[in-house]
Design an enzyme around this catalytic site. Structure first.
Site, PDB file in Angstrom:
ATOM      1  N   ALA A   1       0.830  -1.208   0.000  1.00  0.00           N
ATOM      2  CA  ALA A   1       0.000   0.000   0.000  1.00  0.00           C
ATOM      3  C   ALA A   1       0.868   1.263   0.000  1.00  0.00           C
ATOM      4  O   ALA A   1       0.637   2.189  -0.792  1.00  0.00           O
ATOM      5  CB  ALA A   1      -0.933  -0.009   1.210  1.00  0.00           C
ATOM      6  N   GLU A   2       1.871   1.319   0.873  1.00  0.00           N
ATOM      7  CA  GLU A   2       2.696   2.528   0.944  1.00  0.00           C
ATOM      8  C   GLU A   2       3.544   2.702  -0.310  1.00  0.00           C
ATOM      9  O   GLU A   2       3.776   3.824  -0.761  1.00  0.00           O
ATOM     10  CB  GLU A   2       3.576   2.539   2.191  1.00  0.00           C
ATOM     11  CG  GLU A   2       4.299   3.859   2.345  1.00  0.00           C
ATOM     12  CD  GLU A   2       4.709   4.215   3.763  1.00  0.00           C
ATOM     13  OE1 GLU A   2       5.386   5.243   3.908  1.00  0.00           O
ATOM     14  OE2 GLU A   2       4.349   3.484   4.701  1.00  0.00           O
ATOM     15  N   THR A   3       3.985   1.612  -0.889  1.00  0.00           N
ATOM     16  CA  THR A   3       4.740   1.692  -2.147  1.00  0.00           C
ATOM     17  C   THR A   3       3.877   2.328  -3.231  1.00  0.00           C
ATOM     18  O   THR A   3       4.320   3.248  -3.931  1.00  0.00           O
ATOM     19  CB  THR A   3       5.210   0.288  -2.576  1.00  0.00           C
ATOM     20  OG1 THR A   3       6.088  -0.233  -1.574  1.00  0.00           O
ATOM     21  CG2 THR A   3       5.914   0.320  -3.919  1.00  0.00           C
TER      22      THR A   3
END
Length: 141
Positions: A61-63
């Protein structure tokens, strides 16, 4: 929405020797207002009970959200996108195969971006819903 144009190959090059590379995250598609990437569910991403580790979903998700923010900030700006807050609701376990994440924007402000990331399994069933808040900071900090 995206002001920078990049290819899937360029996105791959951003991930070399990073956690995304280590976990096998691969970008699949870039649209006008979304990006998708997939991640294998295997020994690299399992938790001790043999299912997808929630932290691996958060990395996916953060990527996706971080790359999306990078693509929204104009080249001429001397600003960087950095994660400020992330949350994730894990909805169902996954033992094998791949999970696919899709990022779309919720808010694109001058100093913050908020992203919605939906992660699904190989049967297109929702596995995780995540929200990422990104701070847009001066690159000279």
């Amino acid at each position: 929405m995206f002001v920078k144009t990049v290819t899937i190959e360029q996105l791959k090059s951003f991930s070399i020797n990073t956690i995304a590379d280590h976990l096998g995250i691969e970008f699949i598609e870039i649209g006008a207002d979304f990006i998708t990437a997939r991640m294998p569910v295997d020994s690299r991403t399992h938790q001790p009970f043999g299912i997808l580790h929630g932290g691996a979903s958060v990395v996916l998700a953060e990527t996706l959200g971080s790359i999306a923010s990078f693509l929204v900030i104009p080249d001429s700006d001397d600003r960087h996108a950095v994660g400020l807050e992330i949350n994730a609701n894990h909805l169902r376990p996954v033992k094998e195969g791949f999970v696919t994440g899709k990022v779309t924007s919720i808010h694109l402000g001058r100093t913050t971006h908020i992203w919605d990331i939906r992660i699904t399994n190989d049967q297109n069933k929702l596995v995780c819903i995540s929200r990422l808040t990104v701070a847009i900071v001066n690159a000279n900090r």
